[in-house]
Design a protein around this motif. Structure first.
Motif: not given
Length: 186
Positions: A89-116
């Motif tokens: 139930g505790r909180y933590y704040w992050v700055i997230t960089d979301f990166e979209v990965k494509l495969a064959g023109g379609d979205i395959a995955n999202y990657y999230g890299r977060r820091r304080a």
């Protein structure tokens, strides 16, 4: 899985670490690094196959996630400042960089890299803005919140992604309190 009850205490964590995750196109977690597991308080098996919003804090304005998902689904990488909630139930704040990965023109995955996020950024910039957006959502819904937020961003001449990039750039440049805000508000 039962959502925890929010506790107004921050998670104690090593803020030099990068929290990482990978989701499928629907936002279902496929990978979480050790830092994510440690900070969130969930066991690895509790995270796998769960929606990324398992760590969503109720103090977050819904409009932020609407903007985020609208952009990600359109294939655009995004940056966001997010308040998450750990299993306890505790909180933590992050700055997230979301990166979209494509495969064959379609979205395959999202990657999230977060820091304080520095406390000063949270208390002086983000919390007042997010609290205002939540108040507007309570009265007028997400549409009203989005209209207000778009006006706020238009006044600054930025979209949300550019606004957050400006904060990230100012943080990365470091410096004293006056220098930080002078760079941010220029």
């Amino acid at each position: 899985m039962i959502k925890p009850i929010p506790v107004n205490k921050e998670v104690a964590w090593d803020k030099t670490k990068t929290i990482m995750s990978k989701t499928d196109p629907r936002g279902v977690i496929e990978y979480a690094n050790d830092a994510f597991i440690e900070v969130s308080g969930y066991e690895e098996h509790e995270l796998m196959g769960q929606p990324q919003n398992i760590v969503r804090h109720p103090d977050m304005p819904k409009v932020i996630f609407k903007i985020l998902w609208d952009n990600l689904k359109a294939g655009r990488n995004m940056h966001a400042i997010i308040k998450n909630m750990a299993k306890n139930g505790r909180y933590y704040w992050v700055i997230t960089d979301f990166e979209v990965k494509l495969a064959g023109g379609d979205i395959a995955n999202y990657y999230g890299r977060r820091r304080a996020v520095p406390q000063q950024v949270i208390s002086d910039i983000i919390e007042p803005l997010y609290e205002k957006l939540i108040q507007i959502e309570k009265v007028g819904g997400i549409a009203a919140s989005e209209k207000y937020f778009n006006g706020f961003l238009e006044e600054k001449g930025k979209d949300y992604n550019t606004y957050i990039k400006g904060i990230i750039t100012a943080i990365d440049k470091g410096g004293d309190k006056k220098g930080f805000f002078a760079r941010f508000f220029d």
